[in-house]
Each structure stands twice: as structure tokens, then as C-alpha cells.
Write a protein that holds these residues in place. Structure first.
Motif, PDB file in Angstrom:
ATOM      1  N   GLY A  32       6.507  30.533  43.946  1.00 51.51           N
ATOM      2  CA  GLY A  32       7.481  31.554  43.983  1.00 51.51           C
ATOM      3  C   GLY A  32       8.721  31.490  44.662  1.00 51.51           C
ATOM      4  N   HIS A  33       8.809  30.568  45.628  1.00 51.77           N
ATOM      5  CA  HIS A  33       9.754  30.310  46.367  1.00 51.77           C
ATOM      6  C   HIS A  33      10.144  28.732  46.759  1.00 51.77           C
ATOM      7  CE1 HIS A  33      10.309  34.523  47.565  1.00 51.77           C
ATOM      8  NE2 HIS A  33       9.297  34.523  47.419  1.00 51.77           N
ATOM      9  N   PRO A  34      11.537  28.428  46.639  1.00 55.88           N
ATOM     10  CA  PRO A  34      11.765  26.977  46.727  1.00 55.88           C
ATOM     11  C   PRO A  34      10.946  26.378  48.173  1.00 55.88           C
ATOM     12  CG  PRO A  34      13.591  28.252  46.480  1.00 55.88           C
ATOM     13  CD  PRO A  34      12.698  29.256  46.685  1.00 55.88           C
ATOM     14  N   ASP A  35      10.744  27.202  49.477  1.00 51.74           N
ATOM     15  CA  ASP A  35       9.957  26.359  50.273  1.00 51.74           C
ATOM     16  C   ASP A  35       8.532  26.249  50.215  1.00 51.74           C
ATOM     17  OD1 ASP A  35       9.043  29.174  50.377  1.00 51.74           O
ATOM     18  OD2 ASP A  35      10.226  29.845  52.180  1.00 51.74           O
ATOM     19  N   GLU A  36       8.231  26.721  49.034  1.00 58.06           N
ATOM     20  CA  GLU A  36       6.675  26.342  48.627  1.00 58.06           C
ATOM     21  C   GLU A  36       6.455  24.975  48.136  1.00 58.06           C
ATOM     22  OE1 GLU A  36       5.741  31.011  48.071  1.00 58.06           O
ATOM     23  OE2 GLU A  36       5.275  29.850  46.451  1.00 58.06           O
ATOM     24  N   GLY A  75       8.295  29.981  38.391  1.00 59.85           N
ATOM     25  CA  GLY A  75       8.470  30.910  39.312  1.00 59.85           C
ATOM     26  C   GLY A  75       9.972  30.759  40.341  1.00 59.85           C
ATOM     27  N   LEU A  76      10.495  29.568  40.053  1.00 55.52           N
ATOM     28  CA  LEU A  76      11.768  29.470  40.694  1.00 55.52           C
ATOM     29  C   LEU A  76      12.813  29.581  39.781  1.00 55.52           C
ATOM     30  CD1 LEU A  76      10.485  26.169  42.783  1.00 55.52           C
ATOM     31  CD2 LEU A  76      10.515  28.657  43.419  1.00 55.52           C
ATOM     32  N   GLU A  92      18.145  27.561  39.933  1.00 55.15           N
ATOM     33  CA  GLU A  92      17.067  26.967  39.833  1.00 55.15           C
ATOM     34  C   GLU A  92      16.368  26.665  38.679  1.00 55.15           C
ATOM     35  OE1 GLU A  92      15.847  29.449  43.887  1.00 55.15           O
ATOM     36  OE2 GLU A  92      14.414  29.574  42.265  1.00 55.15           O
TER      37      GLU A  92
ATOM     38  N   GLU B  54      15.509  34.338  55.091  1.00 57.14           N
ATOM     39  CA  GLU B  54      16.006  33.196  54.310  1.00 57.14           C
ATOM     40  C   GLU B  54      15.574  33.596  52.720  1.00 57.14           C
ATOM     41  OE1 GLU B  54      14.699  28.918  54.877  1.00 57.14           O
ATOM     42  OE2 GLU B  54      15.205  30.031  56.902  1.00 57.14           O
ATOM     43  N   ARG B  55      14.560  34.140  52.590  1.00 64.22           N
ATOM     44  CA  ARG B  55      14.379  34.526  51.121  1.00 64.22           C
ATOM     45  C   ARG B  55      14.805  35.657  50.383  1.00 64.22           C
ATOM     46  NH1 ARG B  55       7.695  33.439  50.385  1.00 64.22           N
ATOM     47  NH2 ARG B  55       7.468  31.374  50.934  1.00 64.22           N
ATOM     48  N   ARG B  58      18.105  34.029  48.889  1.00 70.14           N
ATOM     49  CA  ARG B  58      17.932  33.409  47.897  1.00 70.14           C
ATOM     50  C   ARG B  58      18.310  34.731  46.920  1.00 70.14           C
ATOM     51  NH1 ARG B  58      12.941  33.052  44.951  1.00 70.14           N
ATOM     52  NH2 ARG B  58      12.960  31.581  43.325  1.00 70.14           N
ATOM     53  N   PRO B 206       2.637  37.405  42.153  1.00 71.15           N
ATOM     54  CA  PRO B 206       1.862  36.648  43.423  1.00 71.15           C
ATOM     55  C   PRO B 206       0.740  37.581  44.042  1.00 71.15           C
ATOM     56  CG  PRO B 206       4.214  36.061  43.314  1.00 71.15           C
ATOM     57  CD  PRO B 206       3.949  37.243  42.362  1.00 71.15           C
TER      58      PRO B 206
END
Ligand code: FAD
Lengths: 446, 265
Positions: A32-36, A75-76, A92, B54-55, B58, B206
Motif C-alpha cells: 500500500g506504500h512504496p516503502d513496502e 495499491g501503489l 505510481e 513521509e507517507r 506521498r 489494509p
């Protein structure tokens, strides 16, 4: 030690592609987030490879990785930047074309080109280097891409630009050269959200080629629908649809949700030859009454099937095949006649048959499907071996004519057929990330 | 056929930029993002609050690209900062020039079986979903009373309509906040402001990952967002999202205990 795939991915039996023929277990993760993303890619290995997937609008197995891992990128779906003055959009990879349009249209911009469904992600549009009704004027989607963000298992995240070999391998690269994180593309100006369209019916396929010669060049959007069940001197009769953006009508985007849905698999009898025949005749009649000029919004004109959610379930639980070929210009007319004859003779009515003439733009991607010539797209309900036999006949005709098939639509061609159509595949192979793979890729490179 | 498309398309015209100032608490929830995107498309000025800065950046970029007139962010822990809600709010009022709508999305599903043995987990479920949400709501209401207008929307849950063995800690907190907002709406009635609790059913986010999401009752964030947006506009103490939950919960509430106790609901 790579992170444990089993902890990051959930087993699922439910993942299918648009054709719903291939059924296989997968392991699925949906960041759900790019950091994942980084840990997911780190958990992949050459023995247990993965694949990034979008909205699964590809029909066969190029967007599946049977018994392996898949990363659902939808999700991105965040926009990153949009410059309303220059029309440069960066988003994205999981953003759908539909969402792009919601932002582009009100400020007078449009996608440079679009496939026949807006429920396609930017990542999927790049990985299949998709084409639309304006291929002859705009080229493929890849032609508008200015930069790409790519994540591979063997390097830091990178920004790719035109001219970079990995950029051209990634466009049309079937998701195999890395996970596309974001896409930047140049939108095009539109005067309104409406088109000035014209429908002209033609009596047979030869007339289609005549009409295109006469009229095709003065329209940005062209495509024709063909009745595959008519034979004899009506072989390939159909309706040619031509359009340019209209000056009138305002800049309203489409409504996001489909209004109708096919909630479950239609029973098997729903699409037998008789019903396909009835449908085709009714459709022909409908088109005839509309023949002449019209002023449609882009939504019904460009995305006629999107108004019915899950229309693919009309083909019942066995699913269906889509078959899309392109034949080089010189042979195109004769070969199209041969193909239509083979289909008419088989009695395997195609529900939707679309014919379109591609322009001469140089392919942007190493493995891009479109090339100058004529493309034919056919739907066949899955009737097992008889359907497979017909498609193999068509393969032979296409290969002999120097043509090729569209991987986005394919779940069955042999390695020989693929390699004959894409001799450049070996050059492409060096760009494949060793931890990525798909059902399609394993089959056609074996 | 074409005329029909044209008329319905004209009804879909995006409203012109309205410059509305909107504070979104729990802005990283999937439902919050979907709702914020509607406001962005209208040219609103947004202030997003959640823990992870940070999130938030975005999502802020996303909303700017989608047309928001401005997007500011505040990275704080909403549960632990609820006691200081008034100070935070007065700072945000300065940042975006006022508050027209405030929407509260954050929540903590927690683990029911853990809550039965671990007092920390139980109090966390109650504090996040009820106590802190009530404190934020009261602070926002205080601001609205001064300006005699404003809309508050709090995301609650159908889980609060009947206590069930599978999630009664979460359910009690959500039921409590629904009741609180009902009372707050009553107290705001003499002013031009209003407060609304939205009782959501199953939404594919989620937060609900790990549940079986195959049934027809599941909605997507993009499907429930328009009704949340509309509720902020229109008010009314409760809304069910999607609407059919109203009837489902009517039935569930009326199931006699001796039958309910034989189920695993
Ligand atoms: C009704 C309908 C009409 C269509 N009309 C056309 C048409 O006119 N022209 C045309 O060209 N196509 C057409 N298509 C096909 C469709 O455009 C392509 O299959 C497209 O690639 C689907 O995108 P997707 O997001 O669904 O991706 P998927 O089908 O899920 O995946 C497609 C490919 O993209 C890769 N991929 C997806 N996301 C990423 C990512 N983030 N990083 C790396 N790889 C990724 C996958 O690995 C896979 O190889 C049509 C499809 C439908 C259902």
C-alpha cells in the motif's frame, strides 16, 4: 538471507487473468506504500521468482506466475506530479488510466493513446506497450513515456530515460526487466471530451481496405468491427468507425464506476453460436441505424465494454481466448481474408472481432507488439481442443506471413511461434531480472 | 444513445473549485485517501494529519496533482495527542485559514482475543477508537460553535450496533463514539454546524486484510468515499455505508440473545 516469502505473501487460489482460462495457485502481496516494495523484491529468488501485476486486463498468462509470487501493484496508486501547463504527468505504476483521465480531462488534456479499457494500470500500459485506435498517428503508449522508475533485484532503484537500453527493454518488456515503480508521460491537448465520429459499414473485408485507403488518413481514431460469421462475398463485412476530437462539448471526465455488472459466470449456453450470431446481427443493425455522423463522449466511444463490469464472465466458467495478430502491410489484405475464411469455416464464432491498421512508427520497446500492418483481434469462447486447433491454424497463417501475436492476449502459443514472431527475444533476454518470471515467459522461452 | 450519454455526462461535471478548508484526521487510511481525492478534485484546501510524515508527503503530492488548492500535513500521533486537540486545531486554523469540514478516519481494530487477556490491548482499543475520537470531536465542535457552522464526520462501524463475541471491545468503542456523535449533533443543532457518524460495513482496506473478502457485502474505499463526502455536505446524525447495512443491522440487532449465542458472529 532474503526475507521469507511465505511471511510476506499470502496464498490464493483465486487469481485469474481476464480470459479466466488459466487457473493456478499463487502467493500474493499487495503493498500500500512504496516503502513496502523493497522487502518484497528482496524475498524473490531465481528458484522462487515473482512478477509485478496490474489490473489483470491481460487475457492469458503473461500477467500470471503459476505456483509463484505476484506483487499486486494496484495499491501503489498515488499521483506524484501533474503540470497543468505542460501536460507532463508522473504517477505510481498502479494508477489506472481511468484515474489519470479524471485528472487530465478537466484541464484539457488526454492520454496520448489508450487501449479499449481504461481499467489498465500505467505499469501494465508500459509493460505491454499498449496501443489504441490512434496508433497510426500517435504510436504506442511507450512513445509518450519520458521517464520510468524501475526497481530491480540487482541494483539500486533507477530512473530510466529514452535512449537508455534498459528503458527500451522495459517498454513492452512484459514486467520481466524489473518492477516499474512510477511512470512519467506526456499528455496531449484536447479541445473537448467529445469526438466527431462517423460510422461507415462495408460489405466485405476488401472494402475495408479500400475505405481505409480513401478515408483513414484524415482521422485520428480508426478501427472497425467485423462480423466473423458471415462468409462468401460477405466475408469480413463490418462497420468502420472514424473520429477526431471535437471542438464542442466541454471537458467533463467520465463517471468512474461501471453502471452494469455481470455478477457471476453466465451459464455455458449463453454464448453458443446461435447467440453470437444473434448478437452480431443485432449489433450490425444497431450500427446501421447510427450510420453517419455522431458526437459521442470519449467514454462510450473509446471504452464501449467498460460500462459492463466483469463482462468477461459472459463466457462462462471455462473462460475465453483472445487472439490478436499483426500482419505486415504487403501481405495484410490476403492474409486477413485467409484468416477470416479459416474462422468462418470452423464455425467458432468470434463474439468480438476488431480490425485496425497500424501506422509505420518505429517500435519504442525491444519486444513491442505493434508494427506497421494490420491487426486483427478475436474472442473465442473456450471450447477446448476445437478452439485450440483453430488457433493453431491461425498461428501457421500468421507466422508464414511474417506476422506475430500479442503477448497481452496470449496464454497458449508455442515457443516456436513466439520466437518466430519476435526474433529479437534473445537480445531482450539479457535484460530480464533473474528473480522475475511469468507463466508466459517460461512457456515461450523453454 | 448519444444524447443520453451527453446529458448524463453533463451531470457529472466536476464542481468548480470551492476553496473549502478540510482537516482530515487519520489521512493515511485507505478510506480517507479516497475521500480526500474527491475534495482535491473540487479544489479544496486540505490539511492531512497522521503519524507517518513521509507517507503523508506521498498522499499530499497525490492530492495536489489531483487539483487540491493547497495541501498541508501534520505528523502527530492522534491517539496520544487528543488531550492537546485544541492547541493543534488552533495552529491548523492559522495554517489553512479556518475549518469548514473535519473528518475523522483513524481507528484501531486490535485483537479481540488478546484484549480478553491483555489489559493494555483492551485499553488501547477503547482509548484510540472512543476516548481520543471523542476528545478530537469535542475540540472541533468547540471551534464550530464559535463560527456557527462547520461539518464534522466521524467514521464509525456497524460493529457498534450489537456486541458480538468476535469483536466486542472494538464494537463497544465504535458504538460509544456513534452515541457520542449523536449527542454532539443534538448539541450543535441550534448552531449552523452539524456532526455525523458513518457506520461502515465491510470495506476492503489494509485494516481488514486477512479476512475473507469474497462476499457481496464488501465495498471498496472508492465506493464508500462519495457517501462520506455527501454526508459532510448534508449532515444527519447517522449514515450506514453502504446503505444496505442499515437493514442488515436492523436484523442483527433484533436477533434474540438465545439464538445469537449459538452463532459464531
Ligand atoms: C476490454 C479490453 C480492451 C483492451 N484493448 C486493448 C487495446 O486496444 N490495445 C492494447 O494494447 N491492449 C488492450 N487490452 C489489453 C490491456 O491493455 C493490456 O493487457 C494491459 O497491459 C493491461 O494492464 P493491467 O494493468 O491490467 O496489467 P496486467 O494485465 O495485470 O499485467 C500486464 C503486464 O504488465 C506487467 N506489469 C503490470 N504492472 C507492472 C509494474 N508495476 N511493473 C512491472 N510490470 C508490470 C505484468 O507483469 C504483465 O506482464 C485490452 C484489454 C481489455 C480487457
Amino acid at each position: 538471507m532474503p526475507p521469507d516469502q511465505n511471511q510476506l505473501f499470502q496464498p490464493t487460489e483465486k487469481l485469474v487473468s481476464w480470459g479466466r482460462v488459466v487457473r493456478a495457485p499463487h502467493r500474493l502481496a499487495k503493498p500500500g506504500h512504496p516503502d513496502e516494495l523493497a522487502p518484497l523484491i528482496e524475498s524473490l529468488t531465481p528458484e522462487e521468482p515473482g512478477l509485478a501485476i496490474g489490473l489483470r486486463r491481460s487475457y492469458g498468462d503473461s500477467n500470471l506466475n503459476p505456483n509463484g509470487a505476484v506483487i499486486d501493484m494496484t495499491g501503489l496508486d498515488a499521483m506524484i506530479a501533474f503540470d497543468r501547463d505542460s501536460g507532463l504527468m508522473r504517477a505510481e505504476a498502479g494508477v489506472s488510466l481511468s484515474q489519470c483521465l479524471q485528472v487530465l480531462v478537466p484541464s484539457g488534456w488526454f492520454l496520448p493513446t489508450t487501449p479499449g479499457s481504461r481499467f489498465v494500470t500505467l505499469g501494465g500500459a508500459v509493460a505491454n506497450d499498449v496501443h489504441g485506435k490512434n496508433h497510426h498517428s500517435a504510436g504506442t503508449f511507450g512513445a509518450s513515456v519520458t521517464r520510468l522508475g524501475l526497481r530491480r533485484s540487482d541494483s539500486e532503484p533507477q530512473t530510466l530515460e529514452r535512449g537508455d537500453p534498459l528503458f527500451h527493454a522495459t517498454i513492452g518488456g512484459l514486467g520481466l526487466t524489473g518492477v516499474i515503480e512510477w511512470v512519467e508521460f506526456q499528455a496531449v491537448r484536447i479541445p473537448s471530451a467529445y469526438l466527431d465520429a462517423e460510422d461507415i459499414s462495408f460489405a466485405n473485408v476488401n472494402d475495408y481496405f479500400e475505405l481505409m485507403k480513401e478515408r483513414g488518413a484524415s482521422f485520428e481514431h480508426t478501427m472497425a468491427w467485423i462480423d466473423c460469421l458471415a462468409g462468401g462475398d460477405q466475408l469480413g463485412r463490418g462497420v468502420l468507425s472514424l473520429a477526431n476530437w471535437s471542438e464542442k462539448g466541454g471537458l467533463k471526465p467520465h463517471r468512474e464506476d461501471p453502471r452494469l455488472a455481470v455478477p457471476f459466470n453466465a451459464p455455458g449456453f449463453a454464448l453458443n453460436t446461435a447467440s453470437v450470431k444473434a448478437f452480431n446481427t443485432a449489433y450490425n443493425a444497431l450500427k446501421k441505424t447510427r450510420e453517419g455522423a455522431s458526437h459521442p463522449h470519449y467514454e462510450p466511444f473509446l471504452y464501449p465494454l467498460d460500462s459492463i463490469a466483469n463482462w468477461n464472465r459472459m463466457y462462462g466458467s471455462k473462460g475465453f481466448f483472445q487472439y490478436q495478430s499483426v500482419i505486415p502491410p504487403d501481405a495484410a489484405q490476403d492474409v486477413t481474408v485467409d484468416m477470416l475464411q479459416a474462422i468462418a469455416a470452423s464455425g467458432q464464432g468470434s463474439f468480438l472481432a476488431v480490425i485496425k491498421t497500424f501506422g509505420s512508427a518505429e517500435p519504442v520497446g525491444l519486444l513491442s507488439f505493434p508494427m506497421e500492418g494490420v491487426t486483427l483481434a478475436l474472442d473465442f469462447p473456450n471450447k477446448g481442443e476445437t478452439t485450440q486447433n483453430l488457433m493453431r491454424r491461425l498461428d501457421d497463417i500468421v507466422t508464414a506471413a511474417g506476422g506475430r501475436l500479442y503477448p497481452a492476449k496470449d496464454g497458449r502459443i508455442s515457443a516456436e511461434t513466439f520466437k518466430a514472431g519476435y526474433p529479437q527475444w534473445e537480445g531482450f533476454n539479457q535484460f530480464v531480472d533473474p528473480v522475475l518470471s511469468s507463466g508466459f515467459w517460461r512457456r515461450v522461452t523453454q | 444513445m448519444n444524447t443520453e450519454t451527453e446529458t448524463s455526462a453533463s451531470e457529472r461535471a466536476p464542481p468548480a473549485s470551492n476553496g473549502r478548508r478540510v482537516v482530515i484526521l487519520g489521512a493515511l487510511s485507505a478510506i480517507a485517501v479516497a475521500t480526500a481525492r474527491i475534495y482535491a478534485g473540487e479544489g479544496a484546501r486540505l490539511l492531512l494529519v497522521a503519524r507517518n510524515g513521509e507517507r503523508l508527503d506521498r498522499i499530499a503530492a497525490d492530492l495536489r496533482a489531483r487539483g487540491a488548492a493547497s495541501v498541508d500535513t501534520a505528523a502527530i500521533d492522534l491517539a496520544s495527542e487528543a488531550a492537546n486537540a485544541r492547541q493543534h486545531l488552533s495552529g491548523w486554523v492559522k495554517t489553512i485559514g479556518g475549518i469548514d469540514h473535519a473528518l475523522l478516519f483513524y481507528g484501531y481494530l486490535g485483537d479481540q482475543s488478546a484484549a480478553q487477556t491483555d489489559p493494555e490491548e483492551l485499553s488501547r482499543i477503547l482509548a484510540v477508537n472512543f476516548t481520543s475520537a471523542a476528545q478530537w470531536s469535542e475540540a472541533i465542535a468547540a471551534h464550530y460553535r464559535k463560527q456557527d457552522r462547520g461539518a464534522l464526520v466521524v467514521i464509525s462501524s456497524v460493529a457498534g450496533d450489537r456486541g458480538r463475541q468476535s469483536n466486542y471491545a472494538y464494537g463497544a468503542a465504535k458504538g460509544g463514539i456513534s452515541l457520542f456523535i449523536q449527542g454532539l449533533a443534538h448539541s450543535l443543532a441550534p448552531t449552523g454546524a452539524h456532526a455525523t457518524a458513518i457506520k461502515l460495513g465491510f470495506v476492503d482496506t489494509p485494516m481488514t486484510d486477512g479476512m475473507d473478502k469474497s462476499g457481496p457485502l464488501w465495498a471498496t474505499p472508492a465506493q464508500v468515499a462519495p457517501m462520506i463526502h455527501k454526508a459532510a455536505e448534508k449532515g444527519g446524525p447517522f449514515h450506514y455505508g453502504p446503505w444496505f447495512w442499515r437493514w442488515i443491522m436492523l436484523i442483527i440487532r433484533s436477533v434474540p440473545a438465545f439464538i445469537m449465542h449459538r452463532t459464531k458472529l
